[in-house]
Design an enzyme around this catalytic site. Sequence first.
Site, PDB file in Angstrom:
ATOM      1  N   ARG A  77       0.832  -1.220   0.000  1.00  0.00           N
ATOM      2  CA  ARG A  77       0.000   0.000   0.000  1.00  0.00           C
ATOM      3  C   ARG A  77       0.864   1.267   0.000  1.00  0.00           C
ATOM      4  O   ARG A  77       0.434   2.293  -0.537  1.00  0.00           O
ATOM      5  CB  ARG A  77      -0.932   0.019   1.213  1.00  0.00           C
ATOM      6  CG  ARG A  77      -2.073  -0.944   1.014  1.00  0.00           C
ATOM      7  CD  ARG A  77      -3.237  -0.648   1.914  1.00  0.00           C
ATOM      8  NE  ARG A  77      -4.384  -1.398   1.448  1.00  0.00           N
ATOM      9  CZ  ARG A  77      -5.256  -2.024   2.224  1.00  0.00           C
ATOM     10  NH1 ARG A  77      -5.150  -1.963   3.518  1.00  0.00           N
ATOM     11  NH2 ARG A  77      -6.253  -2.694   1.698  1.00  0.00           N
ATOM     12  N   LYS A 239     -19.744 -13.073  -0.067  1.00  0.00           N
ATOM     13  CA  LYS A 239     -20.596 -11.987   0.442  1.00  0.00           C
ATOM     14  C   LYS A 239     -21.845 -11.852  -0.441  1.00  0.00           C
ATOM     15  O   LYS A 239     -22.007 -10.883  -1.170  1.00  0.00           O
ATOM     16  CB  LYS A 239     -19.818 -10.668   0.442  1.00  0.00           C
ATOM     17  CG  LYS A 239     -18.634 -10.671   1.404  1.00  0.00           C
ATOM     18  CD  LYS A 239     -17.853  -9.369   1.341  1.00  0.00           C
ATOM     19  CE  LYS A 239     -17.076  -9.209   0.074  1.00  0.00           C
ATOM     20  NZ  LYS A 239     -15.953  -8.272   0.117  1.00  0.00           N
ATOM     21  N   GLY A 384     -10.182  -7.859  -1.812  1.00  0.00           N
ATOM     22  CA  GLY A 384      -9.133  -8.213  -0.840  1.00  0.00           C
ATOM     23  C   GLY A 384      -8.707  -9.660  -0.973  1.00  0.00           C
ATOM     24  O   GLY A 384      -7.518  -9.974  -1.110  1.00  0.00           O
ATOM     25  N   GLY A 407     -13.617  -2.870  -1.168  1.00  0.00           N
ATOM     26  CA  GLY A 407     -15.029  -2.487  -1.104  1.00  0.00           C
ATOM     27  C   GLY A 407     -15.383  -1.351  -2.056  1.00  0.00           C
ATOM     28  O   GLY A 407     -16.466  -1.338  -2.651  1.00  0.00           O
TER      29      GLY A 407
END
Length: 431
Positions: A77, A239, A384, A407
Amino acid sequence: MNIPSLLTELALPTFFSYSSQWRAPSLANSHLCIQLPLRDMNSIRYVDQMDLAGKRVLLRVDLNVPLRDGAVADDSRINAILPTVRYILEKGGMPIVCSHLDRPGGKRVPEYSLRPVSVRLSELTGKKVDFVDECAGPKAEQAAASLTSGSMLVLENLRFDPGEEANDDTFARSLASLADVYVDDAFANAHRAHASNVGVTKFMDQTAGGLLMKKELQALEGVLEKPDRPLVVAIGGAKVSSKMATIENLSRVADRLLLGGAMAFPFLRALGIDVGDHRANGEAVERARRMLDERPWSIVLPDDFAVDDGGRREVDVKALPSDKDVLDIGPRTIERFASEIRAAGTIVWNGPMGKFEQEGFDVGTRAVARAIAQSPAYSLVGGGDTNAALDRNGLGGSISYVSTGGGAFLEMLSGRELPALKALERPKISA
Ligand code: ADP
Ligand code: MG
């Protein structure tokens, strides 16, 4: 049409797709239907359109990195935002870097301090990096004021202050007071309306997206606005309820929608396949049914799976045992998905095809990842766990663009407007 006859019709050679042949759908229509907040992309200015010389630049980034023994355990990151940091420094600006790290819940939690991140940032840039253990208030103001050309400052974890997640104006104003201009390079946080990416923009005259933000938005825009056809979208993961909106939006533009992981169950159930009540609930099944009605040619579902029977056991979709966990797609499905991917002009992938973390159930995910990596088509991958699956197989480098969005990437694909992008939209840079 009753279910048995529907099933007979669907029992095409091997797959629960309405057609095994490529049939060009009405592309013009599908194109018009896609909901993509394009307005965001066209109206956002970027840091490379700003005058930065001598300016203090409040730079919101996502440095939510894993820490181990007080040091950064994975610096990907940090690497992702280095182009923006370097650009600001080269143009004579002084970055004031701010980020959240983990979920300290609005209070100071020493193990979530950004200090180790500031150390790593200095190592990676070879520049002087100051750190201040506040993110707003007199100490932060003092540190920002004493910045000199060629150096930068890292503020303490934004989420140590409850004002950050509450999008509190007082906190946002204090952040804004530290700098002359504002740059948001935290695409992964763009679906959240927090003080450092939404509130703060009300108090800055000049705002812009960073270079990572630009890359992310351009990758999404390229894929969804004018993809080379056929556009093949593979969605998996677990999900189910939160990904239905993404699937709905993508189903309007995708020529082929490959559904694996737990995402396939509501669709199979909508076709009358007994997948077990616990695997697909009412609302998801209804939404799946609507998609199957509207764009039947595009949806490709697994017709075999692998279940956990003390190890991998492959079963036909019509023989799913209700008492065993269904943890991967089966070999016929793998071959079908791979062949769709080989025929693609553009590929989008989110969501593992199975529980790839468990031995024996990573086969489908690996095969799909490999097929995408080997394809000459433009490929956009994000999520992710999806990115983790790519890394496990050493394939990240063979993908055209791997989104850092998580997300935010999914919300963008679902056509929702992201609050941080909306906040950047107002044209504030004087020409
Ligand atoms: P991403 O983070 O890439 O968006 P998700 O969070 O939606 O992906 O899903 C990833 C998780 O889904 C992984 O932990 C994986 O083990 C799990 N998963 C995928 N398929 C199945 C399945 N059939 N049964 C149980 N878990 C699954
Ligand atoms: Mg996940």
